[in-house]
Design a protein around this motif. Structure first.
Motif, PDB file in Angstrom:
ATOM      1  N   THR A 297      -5.996  -0.394  -8.682  1.00 58.53           N
ATOM      2  CA  THR A 297      -6.342   0.779  -7.874  1.00 58.53           C
ATOM      3  C   THR A 297      -6.105   2.114  -8.573  1.00 58.53           C
ATOM      4  O   THR A 297      -6.501   3.150  -8.038  1.00 58.53           O
ATOM      5  CB  THR A 297      -5.545   0.788  -6.558  1.00 58.53           C
ATOM      6  OG1 THR A 297      -4.133   0.756  -6.845  1.00 58.53           O
ATOM      7  CG2 THR A 297      -5.892  -0.414  -5.694  1.00 58.53           C
TER       8      THR A 297
ATOM      9  N   ALA B  45       2.065   1.468  -3.697  1.00 54.61           N
ATOM     10  CA  ALA B  45       1.035   1.612  -4.731  1.00 54.61           C
ATOM     11  C   ALA B  45       0.275   2.929  -4.613  1.00 54.61           C
ATOM     12  O   ALA B  45      -0.021   3.569  -5.629  1.00 54.61           O
ATOM     13  CB  ALA B  45       0.058   0.434  -4.655  1.00 54.61           C
TER      14      ALA B  45
ATOM     15  N   ALA C 153      -6.272  -1.125  -2.012  1.00 60.52           N
ATOM     16  CA  ALA C 153      -4.943  -1.725  -2.085  1.00 60.52           C
ATOM     17  C   ALA C 153      -4.737  -2.743  -0.966  1.00 60.52           C
ATOM     18  O   ALA C 153      -4.172  -3.823  -1.189  1.00 60.52           O
ATOM     19  CB  ALA C 153      -3.868  -0.636  -2.016  1.00 60.52           C
TER      20      ALA C 153
ATOM     21  N   GLU D 233      -7.205  -5.949  -1.637  1.00 58.69           N
ATOM     22  CA  GLU D 233      -7.218  -6.643  -2.925  1.00 58.69           C
ATOM     23  C   GLU D 233      -6.849  -8.117  -2.767  1.00 58.69           C
ATOM     24  O   GLU D 233      -5.887  -8.471  -2.086  1.00 58.69           O
ATOM     25  CB  GLU D 233      -6.254  -5.963  -3.902  1.00 58.69           C
ATOM     26  CG  GLU D 233      -6.096  -6.670  -5.227  1.00 58.69           C
ATOM     27  CD  GLU D 233      -7.417  -6.893  -5.953  1.00 58.69           C
ATOM     28  OE1 GLU D 233      -7.529  -7.901  -6.666  1.00 58.69           O
ATOM     29  OE2 GLU D 233      -8.333  -6.054  -5.798  1.00 58.69           O
TER      30      GLU D 233
ATOM     31  N   CYS E  65      -8.347   4.537  -2.585  1.00 58.65           N
ATOM     32  CA  CYS E  65      -7.256   3.783  -3.195  1.00 58.65           C
ATOM     33  C   CYS E  65      -6.543   2.928  -2.152  1.00 58.65           C
ATOM     34  O   CYS E  65      -6.245   1.747  -2.402  1.00 58.65           O
ATOM     35  CB  CYS E  65      -6.276   4.751  -3.853  1.00 58.65           C
ATOM     36  SG  CYS E  65      -4.851   3.958  -4.641  1.00 58.65           S
ATOM     37  N   ASN E  66      -6.280   3.482  -0.976  1.00 65.23           N
ATOM     38  CA  ASN E  66      -5.587   2.745   0.076  1.00 65.23           C
ATOM     39  C   ASN E  66      -6.430   1.575   0.577  1.00 65.23           C
ATOM     40  O   ASN E  66      -5.913   0.465   0.796  1.00 65.23           O
ATOM     41  CB  ASN E  66      -5.264   3.686   1.234  1.00 65.23           C
ATOM     42  CG  ASN E  66      -4.502   3.003   2.347  1.00 65.23           C
ATOM     43  OD1 ASN E  66      -3.348   2.637   2.205  1.00 65.23           O
ATOM     44  ND2 ASN E  66      -5.166   2.804   3.474  1.00 65.23           N
TER      45      ASN E  66
ATOM     46  N   THR F 290      -1.438  -4.614  -7.727  1.00 69.36           N
ATOM     47  CA  THR F 290      -2.192  -3.690  -6.878  1.00 69.36           C
ATOM     48  C   THR F 290      -2.340  -2.326  -7.521  1.00 69.36           C
ATOM     49  O   THR F 290      -3.406  -1.706  -7.471  1.00 69.36           O
ATOM     50  CB  THR F 290      -1.509  -3.559  -5.501  1.00 69.36           C
ATOM     51  OG1 THR F 290      -1.364  -4.851  -4.911  1.00 69.36           O
ATOM     52  CG2 THR F 290      -2.328  -2.676  -4.574  1.00 69.36           C
TER      53      THR F 290
ATOM     54  N   ALA G 241       0.832  -1.210   0.000  1.00 70.81           N
ATOM     55  CA  ALA G 241       0.000   0.000   0.000  1.00 70.81           C
ATOM     56  C   ALA G 241       0.863   1.256   0.000  1.00 70.81           C
ATOM     57  O   ALA G 241       0.533   2.242  -0.677  1.00 70.81           O
ATOM     58  CB  ALA G 241      -0.936  -0.013   1.200  1.00 70.81           C
TER      59      ALA G 241
END
Length: 294
Positions: free
Chosen positions: A165, A84, A222, A225, A218-219, A161, A81
């Motif tokens: 995302t 990404a 991530a 996922e 997004c976090n 990832t 995370a």
């Protein structure tokens, strides 16, 4: 002059009254059905996760989280995370800036590409990386010859990832920046600011709440996922298992307490995300309203 005012007022009153056509029993039934759906499909599973996690006591819960493989899964999830999300932050800002502020050939195609992860199964995206970087893949021989390992290692997990995302930040910023237009930036440039100064002191403050909202989503994606990461990770215990993958392994080994303990961390992340999302939506909505009012 009084008659036209009366005539114009009455249709408005009638339209407001006609907007509510359902009877009280119907409204109550719809509300109860909605609440029942939320309780059965959202609240009840969440309660069960925490109940099962603490089924054998607090000591067993923290012992499960203290397991070496579990700690490795947590560290890997945070690492992926941490890589990404900043990459998607940079991409999202760049893509939104280009699409919202400029006109160029291929703009519609770029917008369509940003939405691609929403329409492609995560498992398929993971398989694509296998076909590219696997031993029998397009670049497999070259990577092996140079001692570079993508699949079944951190780089492959990060790539998978990032792919699933990357729309989140861009998709939050594009409509916001289009709504704001170019007026503020043009004013800053006319006063002597360069492009970087206009972005840093004008554009970025105007989009900060939308940017934080996109980063938050997004976090959360991530860290949670599963599909794409499952394909490229190789499920190497203690090395390439993220938290969602580790939950599956523990559950398949009938270690229910361990599985639900790790799941409770993900559920806790979801709850924190929900609270922050609600707060940001309130601020984000106020910002959009202020922009439109301006």
């Amino acid at each position: 002059m009084a008659d036209p005012e009366i005539i114009s007022y009455e249709p408005q009153h009638e339209s407001r009254s006609a907007a509510v056509t359902e009877s009280r029993p119907v409204r109550i039934t719809l509300t109860l059905l909605t609440l029942a759906f939320l309780v059965i499909f959202l609240l009840l599973p969440l309660i069960i996760v925490f109940k099962e996690a603490f089924a054998k006591g607090v000591g067993a819960y923290f012992a499960s989280l203290g397991d070496a493989d579990t700690r490795s899964a947590i560290r890997l999830t945070l690492l992926v995370a941490a890589i990404a999300v900043p990459l998607n932050l940079i991409f999202g800002l760049s893509a939104a800036w280009a699409i919202a502020k400029f006109e160029f050939k291929g703009k519609a195609f770029l917008t369509t590409l940003i939405d691609l992860p929403f329409s492609v199964s995560p498992v398929i995206s993971g398989l694509v990386y296998v076909l590219l970087f696997g031993a029998q893949g397009l670049l497999g021989e070259w990577l092996k010859a140079h001692g570079i390992q993508i699949l079944f290692a951190v780089p492959g997990i990060v790539l998978a990832t990032v792919f699933v995302t990357f729309p989140f930040v861009a998709r939050e910023l594009i409509p916001l920046m289009q709504e704001q237009g170019n007026g503020d930036e043009e004013a800053a440039l006319s006063l002597g600011a360069n492009g970087w100064q206009a972005f840093w002191y004008v554009t970025l403050p105007n989009i900060k709440w939308g940017l934080l909202y996109g980063v938050l989503l997004c976090n959360a994606r991530a860290m949670g996922e599963f599909g794409a990461v499952s394909v490229v990770s190789g499920h190497i215990r203690g090395l390439t298992n993220t938290m969602p993958l580790h939950v599956e392994i523990l559950y398949n080994e009938y270690n229910a307490v361990g599985a639900f303990a790790v799941a409770s961390l993900l559920a806790g992340l979801a709850l924190v995300t929900l609270v922050l999302k609600t707060l940001l939506e309130m601020r984000y909505g106020a910002e959009i309203a202020a922009t439109r009012g301006h």
